[in-house]
Scaffold this motif. Structure first.
Motif, mmCIF file in Angstrom:
data_model
loop_
_atom_site.group_PDB
_atom_site.id
_atom_site.type_symbol
_atom_site.label_atom_id
_atom_site.label_comp_id
_atom_site.label_asym_id
_atom_site.label_seq_id
_atom_site.Cartn_x
_atom_site.Cartn_y
_atom_site.Cartn_z
ATOM 1 N N PRO A 283 0.799 -1.237 0.000
ATOM 2 C CA PRO A 283 0.000 0.000 0.000
ATOM 3 C C PRO A 283 0.824 1.276 0.000
ATOM 4 O O PRO A 283 0.277 2.364 -0.204
ATOM 5 C CB PRO A 283 -0.823 -0.122 1.286
ATOM 6 N N TRP A 284 2.138 1.162 0.246
ATOM 7 C CA TRP A 284 3.009 2.334 0.316
ATOM 8 C C TRP A 284 4.306 2.070 -0.437
ATOM 9 O O TRP A 284 4.724 0.915 -0.576
ATOM 10 C CB TRP A 284 3.359 2.672 1.775
ATOM 11 N N VAL A 285 4.945 3.140 -0.892
ATOM 12 C CA VAL A 285 6.283 3.027 -1.459
ATOM 13 C C VAL A 285 7.072 4.294 -1.120
ATOM 14 O O VAL A 285 6.584 5.415 -1.290
ATOM 15 C CB VAL A 285 6.247 2.791 -2.987
ATOM 16 N N GLN A 286 8.258 4.103 -0.563
ATOM 17 C CA GLN A 286 9.177 5.206 -0.321
ATOM 18 C C GLN A 286 10.074 5.353 -1.544
ATOM 19 O O GLN A 286 10.645 4.372 -2.039
ATOM 20 C CB GLN A 286 10.035 4.934 0.921
ATOM 21 N N VAL A 287 10.186 6.575 -2.045
ATOM 22 C CA VAL A 287 11.056 6.862 -3.186
ATOM 23 C C VAL A 287 12.073 7.910 -2.761
ATOM 24 O O VAL A 287 11.704 8.962 -2.223
ATOM 25 C CB VAL A 287 10.244 7.355 -4.401
ATOM 26 N N TYR A 288 13.347 7.600 -3.001
ATOM 27 C CA TYR A 288 14.448 8.490 -2.607
ATOM 28 C C TYR A 288 15.369 8.669 -3.796
ATOM 29 O O TYR A 288 15.779 7.676 -4.429
ATOM 30 C CB TYR A 288 15.193 7.893 -1.410
ATOM 31 N N SER A 289 15.701 9.902 -4.101
ATOM 32 C CA SER A 289 16.465 10.207 -5.306
ATOM 33 C C SER A 289 17.962 9.941 -5.182
ATOM 34 O O SER A 289 18.720 10.267 -6.101
ATOM 35 C CB SER A 289 16.222 11.662 -5.725
ATOM 36 N N GLY A 290 18.389 9.337 -4.089
ATOM 37 C CA GLY A 290 19.768 8.882 -3.966
ATOM 38 C C GLY A 290 20.794 10.001 -3.962
ATOM 39 O O GLY A 290 21.906 9.835 -4.479
ATOM 40 N N ASP A 291 20.446 11.130 -3.336
ATOM 41 C CA ASP A 291 21.365 12.266 -3.322
ATOM 42 C C ASP A 291 22.700 11.916 -2.667
ATOM 43 O O ASP A 291 23.765 12.329 -3.149
ATOM 44 C CB ASP A 291 20.716 13.443 -2.594
ATOM 45 N N GLN A 292 22.662 11.142 -1.591
ATOM 46 C CA GLN A 292 23.900 10.760 -0.901
ATOM 47 C C GLN A 292 24.702 9.719 -1.676
ATOM 48 O O GLN A 292 25.867 9.489 -1.365
ATOM 49 C CB GLN A 292 23.582 10.237 0.505
ATOM 50 N N GLN A 293 24.098 9.124 -2.678
ATOM 51 C CA GLN A 293 24.774 8.117 -3.499
ATOM 52 C C GLN A 293 25.195 8.684 -4.858
ATOM 53 O O GLN A 293 25.523 7.934 -5.775
ATOM 54 C CB GLN A 293 23.881 6.892 -3.694
ATOM 55 N N GLY A 294 25.166 10.013 -4.992
ATOM 56 C CA GLY A 294 25.602 10.638 -6.222
ATOM 57 C C GLY A 294 24.544 10.705 -7.304
ATOM 58 O O GLY A 294 24.857 10.981 -8.470
ATOM 59 N N ARG A 295 23.273 10.431 -6.957
ATOM 60 C CA ARG A 295 22.147 10.513 -7.882
ATOM 61 C C ARG A 295 22.374 9.663 -9.136
ATOM 62 O O ARG A 295 22.076 10.060 -10.257
ATOM 63 C CB ARG A 295 21.858 11.979 -8.266
ATOM 64 N N ILE A 296 22.904 8.449 -8.913
ATOM 65 C CA ILE A 296 23.032 7.485 -10.002
ATOM 66 C C ILE A 296 22.082 6.308 -9.798
ATOM 67 O O ILE A 296 22.133 5.338 -10.553
ATOM 68 C CB ILE A 296 24.483 6.980 -10.150
ATOM 69 N N ALA A 297 21.244 6.407 -8.799
ATOM 70 C CA ALA A 297 20.266 5.360 -8.495
ATOM 71 C C ALA A 297 19.144 5.975 -7.672
ATOM 72 O O ALA A 297 19.310 7.022 -7.047
ATOM 73 C CB ALA A 297 20.912 4.206 -7.734
ATOM 74 N N THR A 298 18.004 5.297 -7.682
ATOM 75 C CA THR A 298 16.836 5.733 -6.921
ATOM 76 C C THR A 298 16.376 4.606 -6.016
ATOM 77 O O THR A 298 16.147 3.486 -6.488
ATOM 78 C CB THR A 298 15.684 6.127 -7.867
#
Length: 337
Positions: A283-298
Protein backbone atom coordinates in the motif's frame (compact mmCIF):
# COMPACT_ATOMS: atom_id res chain seq x y z
CA UNK A 1 20.19 -26.47 11.05
CA UNK A 2 16.69 -25.05 11.19
CA UNK A 3 14.21 -26.15 8.52
CA UNK A 4 13.29 -23.54 5.89
CA UNK A 5 10.35 -21.35 6.76
CA UNK A 6 7.32 -21.50 4.51
CA UNK A 7 6.66 -18.45 2.42
CA UNK A 8 3.57 -17.46 0.48
CA UNK A 9 4.26 -15.00 -2.35
CA UNK A 10 1.51 -12.93 -3.93
CA UNK A 11 -0.09 -14.84 -6.84
CA UNK A 12 -0.77 -11.48 -8.48
CA UNK A 13 2.97 -11.04 -9.02
CA UNK A 14 3.24 -14.33 -10.88
CA UNK A 15 5.33 -16.06 -8.22
CA UNK A 16 4.45 -19.58 -7.20
CA UNK A 17 4.59 -20.67 -3.58
CA UNK A 18 7.62 -22.84 -2.81
CA UNK A 19 8.22 -25.27 0.02
CA UNK A 20 11.21 -27.53 0.69
CA UNK A 21 11.02 -31.13 -0.43
CA UNK A 22 13.14 -32.36 2.48
CA UNK A 23 11.17 -33.25 5.59
CA UNK A 24 13.68 -34.43 8.21
CA UNK A 25 16.61 -32.49 9.61
CA UNK A 26 18.99 -35.00 8.02
CA UNK A 27 17.33 -34.62 4.61
CA UNK A 28 17.36 -30.83 4.91
CA UNK A 29 21.04 -30.86 5.86
CA UNK A 30 21.94 -33.15 2.95
CA UNK A 31 19.80 -31.13 0.56
CA UNK A 32 21.35 -27.82 1.61
CA UNK A 33 24.89 -29.22 1.48
CA UNK A 34 24.23 -30.41 -2.06
CA UNK A 35 22.65 -27.15 -3.17
CA UNK A 36 25.27 -24.92 -1.56
CA UNK A 37 28.30 -26.47 -3.29
CA UNK A 38 30.05 -23.79 -5.33
CA UNK A 39 27.41 -21.09 -4.70
CA UNK A 40 28.49 -19.38 -1.47
CA UNK A 41 31.55 -17.54 -0.19
CA UNK A 42 32.16 -15.91 3.19
CA UNK A 43 32.52 -12.11 3.40
CA UNK A 44 32.23 -9.38 6.02
CA UNK A 45 28.56 -9.27 5.01
CA UNK A 46 28.18 -12.94 5.86
CA UNK A 47 27.54 -15.56 3.20
CA UNK A 48 27.62 -14.22 -0.37
CA UNK A 49 25.33 -16.25 -2.62
CA UNK A 50 25.40 -16.08 -6.41
CA UNK A 51 22.18 -16.57 -8.37
CA UNK A 52 21.63 -16.72 -12.12
CA UNK A 53 18.67 -17.07 -14.50
CA UNK A 54 18.86 -16.19 -18.18
CA UNK A 55 20.46 -12.75 -18.56
CA UNK A 56 20.00 -11.93 -14.85
CA UNK A 57 22.60 -12.40 -12.12
CA UNK A 58 22.20 -11.54 -8.45
CA UNK A 59 24.38 -11.57 -5.34
CA UNK A 60 22.66 -11.77 -1.97
CA UNK A 61 24.33 -11.70 1.43
CA UNK A 62 23.22 -13.03 4.79
CA UNK A 63 23.90 -9.89 6.87
CA UNK A 64 20.63 -8.01 6.63
CA UNK A 65 19.33 -10.67 4.22
CA UNK A 66 20.46 -8.11 1.66
CA UNK A 67 20.64 -7.79 -2.11
CA UNK A 68 24.26 -6.87 -2.91
CA UNK A 69 23.79 -6.62 -6.68
CA UNK A 70 21.46 -7.37 -9.56
CA UNK A 71 22.51 -7.19 -13.21
CA UNK A 72 20.86 -7.80 -16.58
CA UNK A 73 23.09 -8.57 -19.57
CA UNK A 74 26.02 -7.44 -17.46
CA UNK A 75 24.60 -3.98 -16.64
CA UNK A 76 23.63 -2.90 -13.14
CA UNK A 77 19.92 -3.01 -12.33
CA UNK A 78 20.51 -2.16 -8.67
CA UNK A 79 23.36 -0.10 -7.27
CA UNK A 80 25.86 -2.73 -6.06
CA UNK A 81 27.91 -2.72 -2.89
CA UNK A 82 31.11 -4.49 -1.91
CA UNK A 83 30.24 -7.17 0.69
CA UNK A 84 33.58 -6.48 2.42
CA UNK A 85 32.88 -2.75 2.89
CA UNK A 86 30.44 -1.16 5.33
CA UNK A 87 28.13 0.89 3.11
CA UNK A 88 25.87 3.82 3.87
CA UNK A 89 22.22 4.03 2.92
CA UNK A 90 20.99 0.53 3.90
CA UNK A 91 21.83 -0.81 0.43
CA UNK A 92 19.52 -3.74 -0.37
CA UNK A 93 18.68 -4.44 3.28
CA UNK A 94 15.58 -6.16 4.64
CA UNK A 95 13.68 -3.79 6.94
CA UNK A 96 11.62 -5.27 9.80
CA UNK A 97 9.72 -5.23 12.13
CA UNK A 98 9.16 -1.66 10.95
CA UNK A 99 10.21 0.18 7.80
CA UNK A 100 11.41 3.76 7.69
CA UNK A 101 11.36 5.82 10.91
CA UNK A 102 9.77 5.73 14.33
CA UNK A 103 9.79 9.39 15.32
CA UNK A 104 11.88 10.11 18.43
CA UNK A 105 12.48 6.34 18.69
CA UNK A 106 9.46 5.86 20.93
CA UNK A 107 5.89 4.61 20.61
CA UNK A 108 3.03 3.55 22.86
CA UNK A 109 1.65 0.01 22.83
CA UNK A 110 -1.30 -1.01 25.00
CA UNK A 111 -0.79 2.09 27.12
CA UNK A 112 2.90 1.41 27.75
CA UNK A 113 5.73 3.55 26.41
CA UNK A 114 8.24 1.63 24.30
CA UNK A 115 11.72 2.98 23.57
CA UNK A 116 13.68 1.46 20.69
CA UNK A 117 17.31 2.14 19.68
CA UNK A 118 17.81 5.65 18.29
CA UNK A 119 20.11 4.95 15.35
CA UNK A 120 19.75 8.06 13.19
CA UNK A 121 21.44 10.89 15.06
CA UNK A 122 20.45 13.73 12.72
CA UNK A 123 16.70 13.03 13.06
CA UNK A 124 16.60 11.35 16.48
CA UNK A 125 14.61 8.49 14.96
CA UNK A 126 14.72 4.71 15.06
CA UNK A 127 15.38 3.81 11.44
CA UNK A 128 14.54 0.65 9.50
CA UNK A 129 13.82 -1.89 12.23
CA UNK A 130 16.03 -4.34 14.09
CA UNK A 131 17.40 -6.90 11.61
CA UNK A 132 19.43 -4.95 9.03
CA UNK A 133 22.73 -5.94 10.68
CA UNK A 134 21.72 -9.43 11.78
CA UNK A 135 23.58 -12.33 10.13
CA UNK A 136 20.64 -14.38 8.89
CA UNK A 137 20.84 -18.18 8.52
CA UNK A 138 20.88 -19.52 4.96
CA UNK A 139 18.33 -22.34 4.92
CA UNK A 140 18.13 -22.90 1.17
CA UNK A 141 20.25 -22.01 -1.86
CA UNK A 142 20.33 -23.26 -5.43
CA UNK A 143 21.25 -21.78 -8.81
CA UNK A 144 18.39 -19.27 -8.98
CA UNK A 145 16.92 -18.91 -5.48
CA UNK A 146 17.91 -18.56 -1.84
CA UNK A 147 16.08 -18.32 1.48
CA UNK A 148 17.44 -16.86 4.72
CA UNK A 149 15.78 -16.84 8.12
CA UNK A 150 16.25 -15.35 11.55
CA UNK A 151 14.54 -15.35 14.94
CA UNK A 152 13.80 -11.91 16.38
CA UNK A 153 13.61 -12.41 20.16
CA UNK A 154 11.70 -10.21 22.60
CA UNK A 155 13.80 -7.24 23.67
CA UNK A 156 13.54 -3.82 25.32
CA UNK A 157 11.28 -1.65 23.20
CA UNK A 158 10.00 -4.58 21.13
CA UNK A 159 8.96 -7.36 23.53
CA UNK A 160 7.59 -9.64 20.81
CA UNK A 161 8.90 -12.80 19.15
CA UNK A 162 8.99 -13.22 15.38
CA UNK A 163 10.28 -15.80 12.95
CA UNK A 164 11.38 -14.00 9.79
CA UNK A 165 12.49 -15.23 6.39
CA UNK A 166 13.43 -13.68 3.06
CA UNK A 167 13.38 -15.53 -0.25
CA UNK A 168 15.11 -14.31 -3.40
CA UNK A 169 14.06 -16.02 -6.64
CA UNK A 170 15.38 -15.17 -10.11
CA UNK A 171 13.36 -15.75 -13.27
CA UNK A 172 14.79 -15.32 -16.76
CA UNK A 173 11.47 -13.84 -17.87
CA UNK A 174 10.31 -11.80 -14.87
CA UNK A 175 13.47 -10.75 -13.04
CA UNK A 176 14.01 -10.96 -9.28
CA UNK A 177 11.22 -11.60 -6.78
CA UNK A 178 11.78 -10.86 -3.10
CA UNK A 179 9.42 -12.24 -0.46
CA UNK A 180 9.56 -11.14 3.18
CA UNK A 181 7.74 -13.48 5.57
CA UNK A 182 6.98 -13.04 9.27
CA UNK A 183 5.24 -15.20 11.86
CA UNK A 184 4.41 -14.24 15.42
CA UNK A 185 5.77 -17.08 17.54
CA UNK A 186 5.15 -15.29 20.83
CA UNK A 187 2.14 -15.19 23.12
CA UNK A 188 1.13 -11.53 22.59
CA UNK A 189 -0.11 -9.59 19.55
CA UNK A 190 2.84 -7.91 17.81
CA UNK A 191 2.93 -4.66 15.80
CA UNK A 192 4.65 -5.25 12.48
CA UNK A 193 5.66 -3.68 9.20
CA UNK A 194 8.32 -4.45 6.62
CA UNK A 195 10.08 -3.20 3.53
CA UNK A 196 13.22 -3.66 1.48
CA UNK A 197 15.80 -1.09 0.35
CA UNK A 198 16.99 -1.61 -3.25
CA UNK A 199 18.50 1.26 -5.22
CA UNK A 200 17.45 0.78 -8.83
CA UNK A 201 19.73 2.07 -11.56
CA UNK A 202 20.30 1.84 -15.30
CA UNK A 203 23.98 1.04 -15.48
CA UNK A 204 24.83 3.72 -12.88
CA UNK A 205 23.88 6.61 -15.17
CA UNK A 206 22.77 9.93 -13.66
CA UNK A 207 19.06 9.88 -12.86
CA UNK A 208 18.70 13.60 -13.62
CA UNK A 209 18.02 12.91 -17.32
CA UNK A 210 15.70 9.98 -16.58
CA UNK A 211 11.92 9.74 -16.45
CA UNK A 212 10.46 8.58 -13.12
CA UNK A 213 6.98 7.08 -12.95
CA UNK A 214 5.24 6.68 -9.57
CA UNK A 215 1.48 5.88 -9.89
CA UNK A 216 0.54 7.41 -6.53
CA UNK A 217 -2.04 10.08 -5.77
CA UNK A 218 -1.02 10.93 -2.20
CA UNK A 219 2.29 11.62 -0.46
CA UNK A 220 3.33 12.38 3.11
CA UNK A 221 4.75 15.83 3.73
CA UNK A 222 7.57 15.71 6.30
CA UNK A 223 9.22 18.09 8.73
CA UNK A 224 12.95 18.80 9.04
CA UNK A 225 13.37 15.52 10.97
CA UNK A 226 11.75 13.64 8.06
CA UNK A 227 8.84 12.79 10.36
CA UNK A 228 5.47 12.58 8.57
CA UNK A 229 3.30 15.64 9.10
CA UNK A 230 0.35 15.56 6.70
CA UNK A 231 -0.90 13.37 3.85
CA UNK A 232 -1.30 15.55 0.78
CA UNK A 233 -2.17 15.33 -2.89
CA UNK A 234 1.00 14.76 -4.92
CA UNK A 235 0.31 17.94 -6.90
CA UNK A 236 0.54 20.03 -3.73
CA UNK A 237 4.18 19.05 -3.19
CA UNK A 238 5.20 18.99 -6.86
CA UNK A 239 5.58 15.21 -6.60
CA UNK A 240 3.13 14.09 -9.26
CA UNK A 241 4.96 11.40 -11.23
CA UNK A 242 1.83 9.48 -12.26
CA UNK A 243 2.31 10.11 -15.98
CA UNK A 244 6.08 9.92 -15.80
CA UNK A 245 8.27 13.01 -15.83
CA UNK A 246 11.90 14.04 -15.96
CA UNK A 247 13.51 13.99 -12.51
CA UNK A 248 15.97 16.78 -13.28
CA UNK A 249 17.62 18.14 -10.13
CA UNK A 250 14.58 17.54 -7.88
CA UNK A 251 15.28 15.84 -4.55
CA UNK A 252 12.74 13.24 -3.47
CA UNK A 253 12.59 11.36 -0.16
CA UNK A 254 8.91 10.72 0.46
CA UNK A 255 6.37 8.01 1.21
CA UNK A 256 3.71 7.68 -1.50
CA UNK A 257 0.30 6.00 -1.32
CA UNK A 258 -3.11 5.93 -3.02
CA UNK A 259 -1.59 3.44 -5.43
CA UNK A 260 -3.61 1.43 -7.98
CA UNK A 261 -5.61 -1.55 -6.75
CA UNK A 262 -3.76 -4.82 -7.29
CA UNK A 263 -0.20 -4.48 -8.51
CA UNK A 264 1.53 -1.23 -9.37
CA UNK A 265 4.86 -0.36 -10.95
CA UNK A 266 7.45 2.32 -10.22
CA UNK A 267 9.92 2.74 -13.06
CA UNK A 268 13.01 4.61 -14.24
CA UNK A 269 13.49 5.10 -17.98
CA UNK A 270 16.51 6.62 -19.72
CA UNK A 271 16.61 8.62 -22.94
CA UNK A 272 17.44 5.52 -24.98
CA UNK A 273 14.36 3.61 -23.83
CA UNK A 274 16.01 1.31 -21.27
CA UNK A 275 14.04 0.89 -18.06
CA UNK A 276 14.10 -0.68 -14.60
CA UNK A 277 10.87 -1.33 -12.70
CA UNK A 278 9.74 -2.32 -9.21
CA UNK A 279 6.37 -4.11 -9.11
CA UNK A 280 4.40 -4.69 -5.91
CA UNK A 281 0.95 -4.67 -4.33
CA UNK A 282 2.10 -3.01 -1.09
CA UNK A 283 0.00 0.00 0.00
CA UNK A 284 3.01 2.33 0.32
CA UNK A 285 6.28 3.03 -1.46
CA UNK A 286 9.18 5.21 -0.32
CA UNK A 287 11.06 6.86 -3.19
CA UNK A 288 14.45 8.49 -2.61
CA UNK A 289 16.47 10.21 -5.31
CA UNK A 290 19.77 8.88 -3.97
CA UNK A 291 21.36 12.27 -3.32
CA UNK A 292 23.90 10.76 -0.90
CA UNK A 293 24.77 8.12 -3.50
CA UNK A 294 25.60 10.64 -6.22
CA UNK A 295 22.15 10.51 -7.88
CA UNK A 296 23.03 7.48 -10.00
CA UNK A 297 20.27 5.36 -8.49
CA UNK A 298 16.84 5.73 -6.92
CA UNK A 299 15.71 3.88 -3.81
CA UNK A 300 12.28 2.33 -4.36
CA UNK A 301 11.02 0.70 -1.16
CA UNK A 302 7.63 -1.05 -1.17
CA UNK A 303 6.27 -0.71 2.37
CA UNK A 304 3.42 -2.36 4.25
CA UNK A 305 2.93 0.84 6.26
CA UNK A 306 4.11 4.46 6.22
CA UNK A 307 6.81 6.07 8.36
CA UNK A 308 5.95 6.26 12.06
CA UNK A 309 3.11 3.75 11.74
CA UNK A 310 3.92 2.46 15.22
CA UNK A 311 2.62 5.82 16.49
CA UNK A 312 -0.06 6.71 13.93
CA UNK A 313 -1.43 3.19 13.48
CA UNK A 314 -1.87 3.82 9.74
CA UNK A 315 -1.81 0.47 7.91
CA UNK A 316 0.02 -1.06 10.87
CA UNK A 317 -0.13 -4.86 10.83
CA UNK A 318 -0.92 -6.54 14.15
CA UNK A 319 0.15 -10.16 14.10
CA UNK A 320 -1.82 -12.30 16.53
CA UNK A 321 0.03 -15.24 18.14
CA UNK A 322 0.59 -17.85 15.45
CA UNK A 323 -0.41 -15.47 12.63
CA UNK A 324 1.87 -14.88 9.66
CA UNK A 325 2.21 -12.35 6.85
CA UNK A 326 4.21 -12.08 3.63
CA UNK A 327 4.99 -9.32 1.14
CA UNK A 328 6.39 -9.94 -2.34
CA UNK A 329 7.76 -7.50 -4.90
CA UNK A 330 9.76 -7.79 -8.11
CA UNK A 331 12.62 -5.95 -9.80
CA UNK A 332 12.93 -6.25 -13.57
CA UNK A 333 14.87 -4.62 -16.41
CA UNK A 334 14.32 -3.93 -20.09
CA UNK A 335 17.59 -2.66 -21.57
CA UNK A 336 17.89 -1.38 -25.11
CA UNK A 337 21.28 -2.25 -26.56
Amino acid sequence: LAPPLAWVPSPALGVSAQRPRATTLEEIYDDCQHRWVGTMTRTLSGHDINLRAGAYTAHVVSVGAALASLTFNGRDVTLPFDPNVLTKGYFGKTLAPWPNRITEATYTWNGERMDVPRNEIETGAALHGLVSWTDWTVVHSDSDSATMSTFLPPQYGYPFALDLSVTYALSAERGLSITIYAKNVGSEPAPYGCSHHPYITIGQQSIDAMTLTVPAGKVFDVDKRLAPVELKDVEDLDLDFRSGRLIGSQSVDHAFTELPDGTWQVSLCDEGGSSVSVTSDAPWVQVYSGDQQGRIATAVEPMTCPPDAFNSGIDLIVLEPGEDYSMTFMISADFVE
